[in-house]
Design a protein around this motif. Structure first.
Motif, PDB file in Angstrom:
ATOM      1  N   ALA A 196      20.180 -10.045 -13.985  1.00  0.00           N
ATOM      2  CA  ALA A 196      21.444 -10.253 -14.701  1.00  0.00           C
ATOM      3  C   ALA A 196      21.619 -11.686 -15.148  1.00  0.00           C
ATOM      4  N   GLU A 197      21.023 -12.624 -14.411  1.00  0.00           N
ATOM      5  CA  GLU A 197      21.184 -14.045 -14.717  1.00  0.00           C
ATOM      6  C   GLU A 197      20.061 -14.575 -15.611  1.00  0.00           C
ATOM      7  N   THR A 198      19.198 -13.686 -16.077  1.00  0.00           N
ATOM      8  CA  THR A 198      18.122 -14.088 -16.975  1.00  0.00           C
ATOM      9  C   THR A 198      18.700 -14.499 -18.328  1.00  0.00           C
ATOM     10  N   ASP A 199      18.107 -15.501 -18.943  1.00  0.00           N
ATOM     11  CA  ASP A 199      18.566 -15.975 -20.249  1.00  0.00           C
ATOM     12  C   ASP A 199      18.002 -15.060 -21.335  1.00  0.00           C
ATOM     13  N   TRP A 200      18.604 -13.876 -21.463  1.00  0.00           N
ATOM     14  CA  TRP A 200      18.096 -12.885 -22.410  1.00  0.00           C
ATOM     15  C   TRP A 200      18.168 -13.341 -23.860  1.00  0.00           C
ATOM     16  N   PRO A 201      19.228 -13.997 -24.300  1.00  0.00           N
ATOM     17  CA  PRO A 201      19.225 -14.477 -25.691  1.00  0.00           C
ATOM     18  C   PRO A 201      18.057 -15.411 -25.998  1.00  0.00           C
ATOM     19  N   GLN A 202      17.713 -16.264 -25.045  1.00  0.00           N
ATOM     20  CA  GLN A 202      16.576 -17.153 -25.260  1.00  0.00           C
ATOM     21  C   GLN A 202      15.269 -16.364 -25.316  1.00  0.00           C
ATOM     22  N   ILE A 203      15.150 -15.338 -24.471  1.00  0.00           N
ATOM     23  CA  ILE A 203      13.952 -14.500 -24.493  1.00  0.00           C
ATOM     24  C   ILE A 203      13.850 -13.754 -25.821  1.00  0.00           C
ATOM     25  N   VAL A 204      14.976 -13.242 -26.314  1.00  0.00           N
ATOM     26  CA  VAL A 204      14.972 -12.593 -27.634  1.00  0.00           C
ATOM     27  C   VAL A 204      14.484 -13.568 -28.700  1.00  0.00           C
ATOM     28  N   ALA A 205      14.982 -14.795 -28.657  1.00  0.00           N
ATOM     29  CA  ALA A 205      14.586 -15.799 -29.652  1.00  0.00           C
ATOM     30  C   ALA A 205      13.089 -16.083 -29.574  1.00  0.00           C
ATOM     31  N   LEU A 206      12.539 -16.139 -28.367  1.00  0.00           N
ATOM     32  CA  LEU A 206      11.105 -16.387 -28.221  1.00  0.00           C
ATOM     33  C   LEU A 206      10.286 -15.212 -28.749  1.00  0.00           C
ATOM     34  N   TYR A 207      10.768 -13.991 -28.498  1.00  0.00           N
ATOM     35  CA  TYR A 207      10.067 -12.828 -29.053  1.00  0.00           C
ATOM     36  C   TYR A 207      10.129 -12.820 -30.581  1.00  0.00           C
ATOM     37  N   GLU A 208      11.249 -13.234 -31.144  1.00  0.00           N
ATOM     38  CA  GLU A 208      11.351 -13.323 -32.604  1.00  0.00           C
ATOM     39  C   GLU A 208      10.314 -14.311 -33.145  1.00  0.00           C
ATOM     40  N   LEU A 209      10.159 -15.436 -32.469  1.00  0.00           N
ATOM     41  CA  LEU A 209       9.162 -16.424 -32.887  1.00  0.00           C
ATOM     42  C   LEU A 209       7.757 -15.871 -32.704  1.00  0.00           C
ATOM     43  N   LEU A 210       7.542 -15.168 -31.603  1.00  0.00           N
ATOM     44  CA  LEU A 210       6.225 -14.588 -31.348  1.00  0.00           C
ATOM     45  C   LEU A 210       5.855 -13.572 -32.422  1.00  0.00           C
ATOM     46  N   LEU A 211       6.824 -12.811 -32.894  1.00  0.00           N
ATOM     47  CA  LEU A 211       6.560 -11.821 -33.939  1.00  0.00           C
ATOM     48  C   LEU A 211       6.165 -12.460 -35.269  1.00  0.00           C
ATOM     49  N   THR A 212       6.507 -13.721 -35.467  1.00  0.00           N
ATOM     50  CA  THR A 212       6.057 -14.409 -36.679  1.00  0.00           C
ATOM     51  C   THR A 212       4.578 -14.773 -36.603  1.00  0.00           C
ATOM     52  N   LEU A 213       4.021 -14.771 -35.386  1.00  0.00           N
ATOM     53  CA  LEU A 213       2.618 -15.131 -35.195  1.00  0.00           C
ATOM     54  C   LEU A 213       1.714 -13.913 -35.053  1.00  0.00           C
ATOM     55  N   THR A 214       2.286 -12.772 -34.671  1.00  0.00           N
ATOM     56  CA  THR A 214       1.481 -11.577 -34.438  1.00  0.00           C
ATOM     57  C   THR A 214       2.283 -10.352 -34.834  1.00  0.00           C
ATOM     58  N   ASP A 215       1.582  -9.331 -35.343  1.00  0.00           N
ATOM     59  CA  ASP A 215       2.250  -8.076 -35.671  1.00  0.00           C
ATOM     60  C   ASP A 215       1.995  -7.029 -34.588  1.00  0.00           C
ATOM     61  N   ASN A 216       1.688  -7.480 -33.392  1.00  0.00           N
ATOM     62  CA  ASN A 216       1.411  -6.581 -32.271  1.00  0.00           C
ATOM     63  C   ASN A 216       2.649  -5.741 -31.963  1.00  0.00           C
ATOM     64  N   PRO A 217       2.548  -4.422 -32.047  1.00  0.00           N
ATOM     65  CA  PRO A 217       3.733  -3.591 -31.781  1.00  0.00           C
ATOM     66  C   PRO A 217       4.229  -3.676 -30.349  1.00  0.00           C
ATOM     67  N   MET A 218       3.350  -4.068 -29.414  1.00  0.00           N
ATOM     68  CA  MET A 218       3.808  -4.217 -28.031  1.00  0.00           C
ATOM     69  C   MET A 218       4.775  -5.389 -27.907  1.00  0.00           C
ATOM     70  N   VAL A 219       4.585  -6.415 -28.709  1.00  0.00           N
ATOM     71  CA  VAL A 219       5.537  -7.523 -28.737  1.00  0.00           C
ATOM     72  C   VAL A 219       6.887  -7.018 -29.235  1.00  0.00           C
ATOM     73  N   ALA A 220       6.849  -6.179 -30.273  1.00  0.00           N
ATOM     74  CA  ALA A 220       8.091  -5.611 -30.794  1.00  0.00           C
ATOM     75  C   ALA A 220       8.763  -4.711 -29.762  1.00  0.00           C
ATOM     76  N   LEU A 221       7.959  -3.988 -28.980  1.00  0.00           N
ATOM     77  CA  LEU A 221       8.529  -3.145 -27.920  1.00  0.00           C
ATOM     78  C   LEU A 221       9.210  -3.999 -26.856  1.00  0.00           C
ATOM     79  N   ASN A 222       8.580  -5.079 -26.462  1.00  0.00           N
ATOM     80  CA  ASN A 222       9.178  -5.973 -25.477  1.00  0.00           C
ATOM     81  C   ASN A 222      10.436  -6.650 -26.030  1.00  0.00           C
ATOM     82  N   ARG A 223      10.414  -6.945 -27.318  1.00  0.00           N
ATOM     83  CA  ARG A 223      11.607  -7.516 -27.922  1.00  0.00           C
ATOM     84  C   ARG A 223      12.768  -6.515 -27.857  1.00  0.00           C
TER      85      ARG A 223
END
Length: 400
Positions: free
Chosen positions: A294-321
């Motif tokens: 519950a105390e995880t910084d989820w908005p920051q994790i979402v932002a990192l996944y968004e950045l990661l998706l700019t580097l890779t089109d791996n659908p597993m990254v999109a699933l984790n996002r």
């Protein structure tokens, strides 16, 4: 049980094996024969050193013995007798040069399929026997012997020079990443994870990091492995049932591995350029440093996944996002993202969909998704877990 001295000797030989093999291949070529010669030198060392003592230069000793054995092997081939003089020179004078990274790059040559790259890396660089590699892949030893033999022959036929390729990094790091993932979350078999395979991937990543200390993606991959492996003790209940991250006892997480992984990725990110392994390590660090789900910084994790998706089109990254978006904004937002993902034959997609449906109150659909996921995975513990989730929903006990 191994004694302390036996364990130290085994660790030393495993560390030296790729260095000795690299030295022989660089000097003489003949990857397949060189590996046989090194294995015989290692056997000789294991038999002689406990009584005679470890030589002052153990690597030089192994290179000398292996080079002599390689000469004998080459002499035995009548087709090569005309060139015998070319292969008989004394052992290399530069025995202190570490060719492990070049050897690792050869094993990860792009002409090989990914499973063969991993198998050859475990055999030639990791020092595992063919039987051990076969157990890691859940195939008979004879099958693995043929696979490794074909891989070595393909490298030989490709004419790959024994030199570090310019684009070494992508192939080598990808193979280590796949190796670690298979060890951390086995795709098939009776166990949820294979600690020995994950540990070998970490050991090899440490080796590459030692050889390339300023490579940010190497540091990122090692950090990702450490931060992920730190949770291993909490991932299963005493009966082997998987435990989701949000339900894990975080006091069981390895604080030393977390600290090491955080330090690695913290130092790597400013060096740039930022790559996918660094971003995944940064995400793992946010998970590991959070006191609770519950105390995880989820908005920051979402932002990192968004950045990661700019580097890779791996659908597993999109699933984790989608999972991260769910935790930050609710299951409806996450389910909307799932609808366009091409992962309908992957158990992870249906497991995530089941979880999000369960969170949204769509109990019947969630149970069906869990059942579908169970039918798509070869992992026995995961099958039991997913069937259990579906059964609890059917019995009217969601979330237990």
């Amino acid at each position: 049980m191994r004694s302390g001295s036996d364990a130290r000797l085994e660790d030393l030989l495993r560390e030296l094996a790729p260095q000795v093999l690299g030295a022989l291949v660089r000097r003489y070529g003949h990857f397949d024969h060189a590996e046989d010669a090194v294995q015989e030198a290692l056997i000789a060392a294991a038999a002689q050193w406990p009584a005679a003592g470890v030589p002052d230069s153990p690597r030089g000793w192994l290179i000398t013995v292996a080079a002599r054995r390689l000469t004998d092997l080459l002499r035995s081939e009548s087709a090569r007798l005309r060139r015998e003089a070319e292969w008989v020179p004394p052992p290399p004078a530069d025995a202190h040069q570490d060719d492990s990274l070049i050897l690792l790059a050869m094993c990860c040559h792009p002409s090989l399929p990914a499973p063969d790259q991993i198998a050859l890396t475990l055999r030639a660089v990791g020092g595992l026997s063919t039987a051990e590699v076969a157990r890691a892949f859940l195939v008979p030893e004879a099958t693995m012997a043929r696979r490794i033999g074909r891989a070595k022959q393909r490298i030989k036929n490709s004419g790959v020079p024994f030199a570090l390729p310019v684009a070494y990094s992508a192939a080598v790091l990808h193979v280590l990443y796949l190796m670690f993932n298979e060890g951390y979350a086995a795709t098939a078999g009776p166990d949820l994870h294979r600690p020995d395979l994950a540990a070998e991937a970490i050991r090899l990543a440490r080796l590459v990091h030692r050889l390339l200390p300023n490579d940010s993606e190497v540091a990122g991959l090692l950090a990702l492995m450490l931060l992920t492996d730190a949770r291993r003790a909490a991932r299963t209940a005493p009966d082997g049932t998987p435990v989701p991250m949000d339900a894990q006892d975080r006091t069981l997480w390895d604080a030393e591995l977390i600290a090491e992984g955080v330090a690695l990725v913290t130092a790597a990110l400013p060096r740039g350029p930022v790559g996918p392994y660094q971003l995944q390590a940064a995400i793992a660090a946010l998970h590991d440093e959070a006191p609770s789900a519950a105390e995880t910084d989820w908005p920051q994790i979402v932002a990192l996944y968004e950045l990661l998706l700019t580097l890779t089109d791996n659908p597993m990254v999109a699933l984790n996002r989608a999972v991260a978006v769910t935790m930050a904004s609710g299951p409806a937002a996450g389910l909307a993202l799932l609808s366009s993902l091409p992962l309908h034959t992957d158990h992870r997609f249906h497991a995530v969909r089941g979880h999000l449906l369960e969170m949204s109150g769509a109990i019947e659909e969630a149970g069906a998704a869990y059942t579908t996921a169970a039918g798509l995975t070869g992992s026995v513990p995961l099958q039991r877990y997913l069937h259990g989730r579906a059964a609890r929903l059917q019995s009217g006990r969601p979330g237990t």
